[in-house]
Scaffold this motif. Structure first.
Motif, PDB file in Angstrom:
ATOM      1  N   PRO A  16      15.341  22.912  -9.970  1.00  0.00           N
ATOM      2  CA  PRO A  16      14.806  21.548 -10.047  1.00  0.00           C
ATOM      3  C   PRO A  16      14.326  21.058  -8.680  1.00  0.00           C
ATOM      4  CG  PRO A  16      17.118  21.658 -10.834  1.00  0.00           C
ATOM      5  CD  PRO A  16      16.782  22.959 -10.226  1.00  0.00           C
ATOM      6  N   ALA A  17      13.489  20.044  -8.688  1.00  0.00           N
ATOM      7  CA  ALA A  17      12.934  19.504  -7.457  1.00  0.00           C
ATOM      8  C   ALA A  17      13.425  18.066  -7.274  1.00  0.00           C
ATOM      9  CB  ALA A  17      11.412  19.529  -7.529  1.00  0.00           C
ATOM     10  N   ALA A  18      13.203  17.546  -6.059  1.00  0.00           N
ATOM     11  CA  ALA A  18      13.677  16.190  -5.751  1.00  0.00           C
ATOM     12  C   ALA A  18      12.677  15.138  -6.222  1.00  0.00           C
ATOM     13  CB  ALA A  18      13.894  16.061  -4.249  1.00  0.00           C
ATOM     14  N   ARG A  19      13.201  13.977  -6.610  1.00  0.00           N
ATOM     15  CA  ARG A  19      12.328  12.836  -6.927  1.00  0.00           C
ATOM     16  C   ARG A  19      11.771  12.245  -5.639  1.00  0.00           C
ATOM     17  NH1 ARG A  19      13.894  10.555 -12.400  1.00  0.00           N
ATOM     18  NH2 ARG A  19      15.362  12.112 -13.169  1.00  0.00           N
ATOM     19  N   ALA A  20      10.709  11.488  -5.766  1.00  0.00           N
ATOM     20  CA  ALA A  20      10.115  10.856  -4.582  1.00  0.00           C
ATOM     21  C   ALA A  20      10.944   9.631  -4.190  1.00  0.00           C
ATOM     22  CB  ALA A  20       8.682  10.441  -4.883  1.00  0.00           C
ATOM     23  N   GLY A  22      11.838   6.009  -3.376  1.00  0.00           N
ATOM     24  CA  GLY A  22      11.247   4.768  -3.854  1.00  0.00           C
ATOM     25  C   GLY A  22      10.715   4.828  -5.277  1.00  0.00           C
ATOM     26  N   CYS A  23      10.798   6.001  -5.934  1.00  0.00           N
ATOM     27  CA  CYS A  23      10.349   6.132  -7.334  1.00  0.00           C
ATOM     28  C   CYS A  23      11.490   6.674  -8.195  1.00  0.00           C
ATOM     29  CB  CYS A  23       9.149   7.059  -7.444  1.00  0.00           C
ATOM     30  SG  CYS A  23       7.744   6.542  -6.470  1.00  0.00           S
ATOM     31  N   PRO A  24      12.589   5.917  -8.321  1.00  0.00           N
ATOM     32  CA  PRO A  24      13.786   6.463  -8.971  1.00  0.00           C
ATOM     33  C   PRO A  24      13.625   6.710 -10.475  1.00  0.00           C
ATOM     34  CG  PRO A  24      14.067   4.116  -8.560  1.00  0.00           C
ATOM     35  CD  PRO A  24      12.774   4.530  -7.883  1.00  0.00           C
ATOM     36  N   PHE A  25      12.567   6.145 -11.098  1.00  0.00           N
ATOM     37  CA  PHE A  25      12.413   6.314 -12.544  1.00  0.00           C
ATOM     38  C   PHE A  25      11.437   7.430 -12.910  1.00  0.00           C
ATOM     39  CE2 PHE A  25      13.026   1.628 -11.829  1.00  0.00           C
ATOM     40  CZ  PHE A  25      14.382   1.645 -12.087  1.00  0.00           C
ATOM     41  N   ASP A  26      10.766   7.993 -11.902  1.00  0.00           N
ATOM     42  CA  ASP A  26       9.724   8.984 -12.186  1.00  0.00           C
ATOM     43  C   ASP A  26      10.237  10.405 -11.951  1.00  0.00           C
ATOM     44  OD1 ASP A  26       7.945   6.981 -12.796  1.00  0.00           O
ATOM     45  OD2 ASP A  26       7.185   6.831 -10.742  1.00  0.00           O
ATOM     46  N   PRO A  27       9.748  11.376 -12.751  1.00  0.00           N
ATOM     47  CA  PRO A  27      10.110  12.776 -12.513  1.00  0.00           C
ATOM     48  C   PRO A  27       9.637  13.211 -11.129  1.00  0.00           C
ATOM     49  CG  PRO A  27       8.997  12.514 -14.640  1.00  0.00           C
ATOM     50  CD  PRO A  27       8.856  11.219 -13.920  1.00  0.00           C
ATOM     51  N   PRO A  28      10.185  14.319 -10.613  1.00  0.00           N
ATOM     52  CA  PRO A  28       9.772  14.796  -9.289  1.00  0.00           C
ATOM     53  C   PRO A  28       8.257  14.996  -9.236  1.00  0.00           C
ATOM     54  CG  PRO A  28      11.665  16.030 -10.080  1.00  0.00           C
ATOM     55  CD  PRO A  28      11.220  15.169 -11.216  1.00  0.00           C
ATOM     56  N   PRO A  29       7.602  14.498  -8.175  1.00  0.00           N
ATOM     57  CA  PRO A  29       6.135  14.606  -8.108  1.00  0.00           C
ATOM     58  C   PRO A  29       5.641  16.044  -8.081  1.00  0.00           C
ATOM     59  CG  PRO A  29       7.050  13.677  -6.076  1.00  0.00           C
ATOM     60  CD  PRO A  29       8.159  13.734  -7.052  1.00  0.00           C
ATOM     61  N   THR A  30       6.428  16.971  -7.492  1.00  0.00           N
ATOM     62  CA  THR A  30       5.971  18.368  -7.449  1.00  0.00           C
ATOM     63  C   THR A  30       5.941  18.974  -8.856  1.00  0.00           C
ATOM     64  OG1 THR A  30       8.253  19.048  -7.004  1.00  0.00           O
ATOM     65  CG2 THR A  30       6.789  18.835  -5.099  1.00  0.00           C
ATOM     66  N   VAL A  31       6.857  18.559  -9.720  1.00  0.00           N
ATOM     67  CA  VAL A  31       6.884  19.105 -11.087  1.00  0.00           C
ATOM     68  C   VAL A  31       5.788  18.443 -11.933  1.00  0.00           C
ATOM     69  CG1 VAL A  31       8.341  19.654 -13.071  1.00  0.00           C
ATOM     70  CG2 VAL A  31       9.371  19.472 -10.810  1.00  0.00           C
ATOM     71  N   GLN A  32       5.609  17.128 -11.755  1.00  0.00           N
ATOM     72  CA  GLN A  32       4.506  16.433 -12.431  1.00  0.00           C
ATOM     73  C   GLN A  32       3.171  17.073 -12.056  1.00  0.00           C
ATOM     74  OE1 GLN A  32       4.734  13.803 -14.795  1.00  0.00           O
ATOM     75  NE2 GLN A  32       5.187  11.951 -13.611  1.00  0.00           N
ATOM     76  N   ALA A  33       3.040  17.453 -10.771  1.00  0.00           N
ATOM     77  CA  ALA A  33       1.776  18.039 -10.297  1.00  0.00           C
ATOM     78  C   ALA A  33       1.514  19.389 -10.974  1.00  0.00           C
ATOM     79  CB  ALA A  33       1.805  18.200  -8.782  1.00  0.00           C
ATOM     80  N   LEU A  34       2.581  20.128 -11.286  1.00  0.00           N
ATOM     81  CA  LEU A  34       2.405  21.407 -11.993  1.00  0.00           C
ATOM     82  C   LEU A  34       1.725  21.175 -13.334  1.00  0.00           C
ATOM     83  CD1 LEU A  34       5.871  23.163 -11.401  1.00  0.00           C
ATOM     84  CD2 LEU A  34       3.707  23.626 -10.241  1.00  0.00           C
ATOM     85  N   ARG A  35       2.125  20.091 -14.028  1.00  0.00           N
ATOM     86  CA  ARG A  35       1.546  19.806 -15.346  1.00  0.00           C
ATOM     87  C   ARG A  35       0.053  19.505 -15.236  1.00  0.00           C
ATOM     88  NH1 ARG A  35       3.509  14.829 -16.836  1.00  0.00           N
ATOM     89  NH2 ARG A  35       1.575  14.148 -15.863  1.00  0.00           N
TER      90      ARG A  35
END
Lengths: 404, 64
Positions: A16-20, A22-35
């Motif tokens: 798993p990757a870390a969340r950004a 200041g964005c505690p409700f959003d999935p990790p940006p690196t994983v979102q970017a994969l999609r």
């Protein structure tokens, strides 16, 4: 582990990757970017293995219901988040027909009519806890005063576990679902909970009551289950029954406090359909089980021109599926009026959460009551002071200081 | 509209009952789906389609 470094693994994104920040409700940006980039890609786990990660909603849903995909954690190639030890295993880590046989032993009390019959009891639990909070000091930690006791009291009643033991089972549950503890620490917690449930099953064998542990004990008496199997199912029900819902209550409240327009809509409406819709949307938006569903392929499976080979591990991060714009327009916006029912917060396929009717009903009672009874509820800390469960297999907050 | 269900495949998620309570129910002993109305009326059609779409194991078949 030898010192050799696999050059492919080195370039593969970690999961798993870390969340950004200041964005505690959003999935990790690196994983979102994969999609956004691809439908299927390799990721690197902490043990160095590089299973596949499926990024999109439609593909994830199809795979979770695909008989060529296995949940059997003992199969070679299974991308387990932690080492597996001993028997009996939980049925969530098995395939049909054994999974179905065991699962059907515990589904009866989660039927919609049975769960609806519990609604007045849950309403009373919620009202009583709010009365206590209102009569007590401010600020208060909403996790300890409310979010954890609500589902713990409910699951204790359904299972037939004494609530007086809540410090014991809550502490051990926390260890069990922490992704930063050692396997040995986790096994100690499992052993403690198993011994505790085994003792309760023994008591129910002698003195059956109207609860789920008694029905499991009855099956032990009839030879349909072994006592260790019954205790193992009891551990699963107890842990899954309170940690998940507790985190949805606390994190959901924080998300609503940070989206005051949505909170106002919910608080000022007396429409049960809007409350139910808010529950689905918060399940979609927050998606607290953020380790990704883990599976292994039983056959070659082609996705977007690439092939997952038989025996290769597959990870389905349902949190990014719930933020797939193809499935949910404007997915990063919390909108309690949207129809979010097709979310995969409870998974999909034969392993979809069996406690979901109970979780939904509890959350409907909580979200439909708490903010109306305490309309001035607000955070008693800054958002950046809130301790989030980045280390948990179930995401949430450790504390939520609130006042009114 | 003609509806059929596969009780062997059902995993008792209860989503069909929530979506279309007039058409689906659950067995007392294990929560497995029970079809109350195999030919639901037109005003229930959308709810039944939703129930079929929400079923995690595709155990609900709908013929329009």
């Amino acid at each position: 582990m030898t010192g050799t470094i696999d050059p492919v693994a080195e370039q593969t994104p970690a999961f798993p990757a870390a969340r950004a920040a200041g964005c505690p409700f959003d999935p990790p940006p690196t994983v979102q970017a994969l999609r956004e980039r691809t439908r299927l890609t390799r990721v690197r786990l902490a043990d160095g293995s590089t299973p596949w990660l499926v990024t999109r909603y439609d593909d994830q849903r199809a795979l979770m219901a695909d008989p060529r995909i296995s949940s059997d954690v003992t199969r070679p190639g299974f991308p387990s988040p932690s080492p597996v030890r001993g028997r009996p295993l939980s049925f969530i880590l098995m395939d049909d027909p054994e999974h179905a046989r065991l699962r059907r032993m515990v589904t009866a009390p989660f039927a919609i009519r049975r769960v609806e019959a519990m609604r007045p009891t849950v309403q009373k639990i919620v009202d009583d806890l709010i009365d206590e909070m209102l009569a007590g000091p401010r600020p208060v930690d909403l996790v300890q005063a409310f979010a954890l006791p609500v589902p713990s009291l409910v699951i204790c009643q359904l299972l037939g576990v004494p609530y007086a033991d809540h410090d014991f089972f809550q502490d051990n549950s926390r260890v069990l679902i922490n992704r930063d503890v050692t396997p040995e620490e986790r096994w100690v917690a499992v052993d403690r909970l198993s011994a505790y449930l085994d003792r309760l099953i023994g008591e129910k064998l002698d003195h059956p009551e109207d609860d789920l542990l008694s029905s499991l004990a009855d099956r032990v008496g009839k030879g349909e289950l072994t006592r260790p199997e019954a205790a193992q199912i009891g551990v699963l029900m107890l842990v899954a029954g309170h940690e998940t819902t507790a985190n949805m209550i606390a994190l959901g409240t924080l998300a609503l406090l940070e989206h005051p327009d949505q909170l106002a809509l919910l608080r000022e409406s007396d429409d049960p359909a809007l409350v139910a819709s808010a529950v689905e949307e918060l399940l979609r938006y927050l998606h607290i089980t953020h380790n990704g569903r883990r599976r292994v392929a039983l056959a070659d499976i082609e996705i977007a021109g690439q092939v997952i080979r038989e025996g290769e591990g597959v990870i389905l991060p349902n949190d990014i599926a719930n933020r797939d714009p193809e499935a949910f327009p404007d997915p990063d916006r919390l909108d309690i009026r949207r129809d979010a029912r097709r979310h995969v917060a409870f998974g999909f396929g034969p392993h979809q959460c069996l406690g979901q009717p109970l979780a939904r009903m509890e959350l409907q009672v909580v979200y439909g009551t708490l903010y109306r009874r305490i309309p001035t509820l607000r955070l008693a800390a800054r958002l950046d002071e809130i301790p989030f469960k980045h280390d948990g297999a179930v995401y949430g907050v450790y504390e939520l200081p609130v006042t009114w | 509209m003609k509806v059929t269900v596969d009780q062997d495949r059902c995993v008792a998620s209860g989503q069909c009952v929530t979506a279309a309570m007039a058409v689906f129910d659950q067995r007392d002993e294990d929560g497995v789906v029970v079809l109350l109305d195999p030919n639901p009326s037109a005003e229930l059609a959308e709810d039944v389609r939703n129930a079929a779409a929400l079923c995690p194991v595709m155990a609900i078949m709908v013929e329009e």
